[in-house]
Design an enzyme around this catalytic site. Structure first.
Site, mmCIF file in Angstrom:
data_model
loop_
_atom_site.group_PDB
_atom_site.id
_atom_site.type_symbol
_atom_site.label_atom_id
_atom_site.label_comp_id
_atom_site.label_asym_id
_atom_site.label_seq_id
_atom_site.Cartn_x
_atom_site.Cartn_y
_atom_site.Cartn_z
ATOM 1 N N TYR A 116 0.852 -1.183 0.000
ATOM 2 C CA TYR A 116 0.000 0.000 0.000
ATOM 3 C C TYR A 116 0.889 1.234 0.000
ATOM 4 O O TYR A 116 1.939 1.243 -0.626
ATOM 5 C CB TYR A 116 -0.979 -0.055 1.195
ATOM 6 N N LYS A 190 -6.235 -1.739 -0.884
ATOM 7 C CA LYS A 190 -6.992 -1.532 0.345
ATOM 8 C C LYS A 190 -7.584 -2.856 0.829
ATOM 9 O O LYS A 190 -7.566 -3.168 2.031
ATOM 10 C CB LYS A 190 -8.111 -0.530 0.095
#
Length: 578
Positions: A116, A190
């Site tokens: 991420y 996510k």
């Protein structure tokens, strides 16, 4: 069947999970190895190899998951750059999801910045050139009628989805508009964190790229770009597309939470406000960031002994994230005894036009409640950008300075020393990221405040030793909060995400740290994200039940949370005899 478990005998699927946790599949041979939720590679047993037609397709050794993890970690470490590590992990995820999540879970602190923020931003920039395998659903504004067909292609029933993460990629992680690759990359990233940190079943989450075009000329002129080749659509046509997505998704998957990610300031807040009272929905940039900052603030209040109702808060960067933070800090002050208007007046927002003033003609609707009255600031000096941050700090004498501006170095020595001269324990949160956009580095904040500043940042920072005290710098990482929030929603089957549930999440995070020692972190470290997420989930699920938002009975919330957490472990795979 408890939340988080797949329903057996799903129609039209090539494999299905059974009540005992095993998989039954009609796939054979190479088709089994190409399905990442089934594939175990060298961990298939001799019986499974015979039954699934894998004999001769794998080396003879039968390995354990632990042995595979050791090998893949060595391979991961050999990658020359963070972007290569991201590509390696995504390729592993494409072929074996259990192995991917086990590796990620075992090394979460190390790998979270790879899967991420910040490395995913690099991967998004090269998405079309590195395109390998589709993940999730791609919805085009040029084919609104195709939304339902796209979801139908997943062959999932109404009870098979817990979470849908969608992005239109207008404001990706500080790098701006990156079209379809941004939406797909950020939504998939996510969901990976939801699974690794909170055990959300990867088979029960859908990443969605909402392709409404792009204003990025580099993408539009790139022959390899795989998205819609037109400018970003806005206005009523955009709204109709979003409404069609919401209507279809909630009708087909009525138990799913809709998560919005990296929408632009002109859309993010109004989309959330439009749907939040009607469906189960959540915006991490606004609500997640606000809640994790509130968690750090609650810890800081314990150290400073200045109650929330007495805080004076200056927010530098009054966009979607900044005002989202303001909303939750204001609600915390209301809970501590102030009325709504008095709490609003204890927040001073500053944006590109300087301190926001109520007669400015360019204020966004969500900024207007926090704008200061013109007569209040009569006589305050102005520069070409309005009333400056330095002037506001000098006049207001804030107890808290929050940075969501992405303006590197905005918190200068002069400003910090001015603040620290009037406050014993100045609370300073420069949470912009990545590093080149942070308002001030923690080492400088400690030096300029003589070690008195209470700090949380948006980037990971190594502990700092000063005058024989080691300061552990809190990272206001949303991953400490939103995975557990999502898990709590799954367990309680909440009808919507309420302010009370966000408050419960923030309080749960803050409750996990001991701030009594000098230099202690204001937030937990990310090493034990599963533990943090489970604690948050229990608090969120219980608050949902208290507020009569739960659609299931909570008899033993701790056990129900534990049972709902998907574990990266291999299941027995059997053929169905066809």
């Amino acid at each position: 069947m408890s939340p988080g478990k797949r329903k057996p005998d799903l129609p039209n699927l090539m494999f299905a999970e059974q009540p005992d946790g095993s998989f039954v599949t009609s796939l054979r041979g190479l088709a089994v190895l190409r399905e990442p939720l089934l594939n175990k590679g060298t961990a298939f047993s001799p019986r499974e190899r015979a039954e699934l037609g894998l004999e001769g397709l794998l080396p003879p050794a039968v390995e354990t998951l632990d042995e595979q993890v050791r090998r893949t970690y060595v391979q991961y470490r050999r990658q020359p750059t963070n972007l290569h590590k991201n590509v390696y992990l995504e390729a592993l995820r494409d072929r074996n999801e259990v192995l991917y999540y086990r590796l990620l879970s075992d090394h979460l602190r190390e790998m979270l910045p790879i899967v991420y923020d910040p490395t995913v931003a690099e991967a998004i920039r090269t998405y079309s050139h590195e395109y390998r395998r589709p993940r999730g659903v791609y919805l085009s504004i040029d084919d609104v009628d195709g939304i339902e067909r796209a979801f139908q292609s997943l062959q999932l029933g109404p009870d098979d989805v817990d979470l849908i993460v969608a992005s239109d990629a207008e404001e990706i992680l500080g790098i701006g508009d990156w079209g379809v690759g941004g939406g797909a990359g950020i939504a998939a990233g996510k969901l990976a964190v939801y699974t690794a940190a909170a055990g959300i079943d990867p088979a029960r989450g859908i990443p969605v790229a909402l392709d409404v075009g792009t204003d990025n000329e580099a993408l539009l002129n790139d022959p390899a770009y795989v998205g819609n080749r037109h400018s970003r659509v806005r206005g009523q046509r955009y709204d109709d597309f979003i409404d069609a997505y919401v209507t279809t998704a909630t009708r087909m998957f009525p138990g799913a939470m809709l998560h919005w990610e990296d929408f632009g300031p002109s859309n993010a807040r109004r989309i959330l406000e439009k749907y939040t009272g009607h469906i189960c929905t959540f915006n991490d940039d606004m609500q997640g960031t606000g809640a994790i900052v509130l968690a750090a603030m609650l810890s800081a209040v314990r150290v400073s002994a200045t109650p929330m109702r007495e805080q004076r808060i200056v927010i530098f960067g009054a966009g979607t994230a900044g005002i989202g933070n303001a909303d939750q800090l204001r609600e915390a002050m209301v809970r501590d005894g102030l009325d709504h208007d008095a709490a609003t007046r204890r927040i001073w927002p500053i944006d590109k036009q300087g301190l926001l003033i109520d007669d400015m003609t360019d204020l966004r609707d969500y900024q207007q409640p926090y704008a200061r009255p013109r007569d209040e600031v009569a006589g305050w000096p102005r520069d070409e950008h309005g009333i400056s941050l330095a002037e506001v700090v000098k006049r207001v004498k804030p107890t808290m300075l929050l940075g969501t501006s992405t303006v590197h170095g905005a918190f200068t020595e002069e400003i910090v020393r001015s603040m620290a001269a009037h406050v014993e324990r100045p609370i300073i949160f420069p949470i912009s990221n990545p590093t080149e956009r942070i308002e001030a580095m923690p080492g400088d904040l400690l030096r300029w405040s003589d070690g008195r500043a209470l700090i949380a940042t948006g980037i990971p920072v190594e502990p700092i030793t000063r005058d024989a005290v080691t300061y552990v710098i809190a990272q206001a990482n949303n991953a400490l909060l939103y995975p557990g929030l999502g898990l709590g929603v799954v367990v309680s089957r909440a009808r919507r995400v309420s302010p009370g549930m966000l408050q419960a999440a923030a309080e749960a995070v803050a409750g996990l740290v001991d701030v009594s020692a000098k230099g202690a972190s204001l937030l937990p470290q990310v090493d034990n994200l599963r533990e943090v997420s489970a604690t948050v989930a229990v608090a969120v699920a219980n608050r949902a039940a208290e507020e009569h938002l739960a659609r299931t009975t909570l008899r033993d919330t701790v056990q129900q949370v534990h049972d709902a957490m998907w574990q990266p472990a291999y299941r027995t795979v059997r053929g169905n005899g066809r």
